[in-house]
Design a protein around this motif. Structure first.
Motif, mmCIF file in Angstrom:
data_model
loop_
_atom_site.group_PDB
_atom_site.id
_atom_site.type_symbol
_atom_site.label_atom_id
_atom_site.label_comp_id
_atom_site.label_asym_id
_atom_site.label_seq_id
_atom_site.Cartn_x
_atom_site.Cartn_y
_atom_site.Cartn_z
ATOM 1 N N TYR A 3 0.826 -1.217 0.000
ATOM 2 C CA TYR A 3 0.000 0.000 0.000
ATOM 3 C C TYR A 3 0.860 1.267 0.000
ATOM 4 N N ASN A 28 -5.743 -8.041 4.438
ATOM 5 C CA ASN A 28 -5.955 -8.126 2.985
ATOM 6 C C ASN A 28 -7.087 -7.174 2.521
ATOM 7 N N ASN A 30 -8.925 -4.140 0.407
ATOM 8 C CA ASN A 30 -8.823 -3.605 -0.964
ATOM 9 C C ASN A 30 -8.446 -2.122 -0.934
ATOM 10 N N LYS A 31 -8.048 -1.584 -2.093
ATOM 11 C CA LYS A 31 -7.487 -0.220 -2.173
ATOM 12 C C LYS A 31 -8.462 0.843 -1.665
ATOM 13 N N THR A 32 -9.736 0.705 -1.954
ATOM 14 C CA THR A 32 -10.732 1.719 -1.558
ATOM 15 C C THR A 32 -10.847 1.789 -0.034
ATOM 16 N N LYS A 33 -10.959 0.614 0.574
ATOM 17 C CA LYS A 33 -11.042 0.579 2.038
ATOM 18 C C LYS A 33 -9.727 1.047 2.666
#
Length: 378
Positions: A3, A28, A30-33
């Protein structure tokens, strides 16, 4: 770092970035979260930063000083180590802040290299090389006044335990006392050449103080098994000599004598020692103090490359302000010396402004606003 692109947009310290990244990878996300999580983390980070104009030094002093009033003042038995007393509580905290050259109960924790740490006999070998062994520990000393000689009767069991031979003892005594030592029927005899009672007693006194093997400053060594390795605890301390002993893992060996660490390993190691010793002393009493307060004090004590105490001979005594020095200790002397030299106090700090009754330059007092008020605003 997975990240990295998200984290690099925020001015976090590197360690914080690594911790957040590790936690996000574990979950794990995701990018949005991840973006939302990092944003919330940054908000929390900003809330925890010291505000401009905050009295960080006073907060640190208060945070350490207040729990100090609840500490005990006794010398405690060291937990789990038989017969070793160690100073804890308030007296120990004072010792740390004063950076005493000779702490009241110097002590070392010596860790061993793998081949010695797993084997008790090998650990005992290292302990024998470290512990000071005097002649009186392994033999009985008698004076024969009629024949003007000293007789040393060795104890074979004690010699076996300390792994010493009669020949080794003889050589050591001859080297240290610079006298001739003879062997007679399993005993060692020192013949005094001149018929003088005073010489006989002087030699006797020197003999009792002679260290046959080990380090003079280390009076006792205790072996303890911790997890799967043997660790040595000592009464007395000499870091420089212990580091040279075969079998000692000097990268994991510590002493509670901070000044000795400063002399042997330097100022950065001394700073870490101040932090670790202060933390463990407070924690042992069940008191929680934020690490950053202790770190600030340690930084003040070591900031100029020398290890300085907090008192009048160190940090407090070297303040630029005359009134601040006078308010701390030695009031008359400080004011008199300053008057003789014709010193000027610029009144930049907190203490001196409180003394003269001015607003202090902290918080709202640190900002000076001049406003032009127009006619229509009145």
């Amino acid at each position: 770092m997975k990240y990295k692109d998200i984290l690099d947009k925020y001015p976090f310290p590197q360690k914080v970035k690594e911790e957040i990244n590790a936690e996000l990878e574990r979950l794990n996300v995701n990018k949005t979260k991840a973006k939302k999580v990092v944003e919330r983390c940054f908000e929390a980070y900003l809330k925890n930063l010291v505000e401009p104009g905050e009295a960080a030094g006073i907060v640190a002093a208060q945070s350490i000083g207040e729990p100090g009033t609840q500490m005990t003042m006794r010398t405690f038995h060291y937990a789990g180590v038989a017969e070793i007393d160690v100073t804890l509580g308030l007296p120990r905290l004072i010792e740390i802040m004063d950076v005493r050259k000779n702490p009241s109960t110097p002590m070392m924790t010596i860790r061993l290299k793998d081949e010695y740490a797993k084997n008790r006999d090998k650990a005992r070998e290292v302990a024998n090389r470290i512990e000071a062994t005097y002649v009186t520990d392994i033999a009985e000393i008698l004076t024969d006044i009629v024949n003007m000689r000293i007789i040393i009767k060795p104890d074979t069991h004690a010699m076996e335990r300390k792994q010493l031979t009669l020949e080794e003892i003889k050589k050591k005594l001859e080297k240290n006392l610079k006298v001739e030592v003879e062997e007679e029927e399993g005993n060692l005899v020192i013949q005094i050449k001149e018929p003088s009672y005073k010489t006989l007693m002087n030699t006797f006194d020197k003999l009792k103080k002679t260290v046959l093997v080990g380090i003079k400053e280390i009076r006792r060594v205790i072996i303890r098994k911790e997890d799967d390795e043997y660790v040595l605890y000592t009464e007395g301390s000499n870091l420089k000599k212990v580091m040279k002993i075969k079998g000692v893992d000097f990268t994991r060996t510590t002493t509670n004598n901070i000044y000795e660490i400063y002399e042997v390993l330097g100022i950065e190691a001394a700073r870490n020692a101040v932090i670790n010793e202060a933390k463990s002393t407070l924690e042992e009493q069940g008191l929680e103090v934020d690490d950053r307060h202790i770190m600030l004090v340690a930084d003040a004590m070591t900031s100029d490359g020398e290890l300085r105490q907090v008192g009048r001979h160190g940090v407090a005594g070297e303040k630029r302000s005359i009134l601040a020095r006078a308010a701390f200790e030695m009031t008359v002397n400080n004011l008199l010396d300053a008057a003789v030299r014709g010193d000027v106090d610029k009144l930049n700090g907190i203490t001196e402004n409180i003394i003269v009754g001015q607003p202090i330059k902290l918080g709202t007092g640190d900002v000076e606003l001049i406003s032009k008020i127009g006619k229509n605003l009145i």
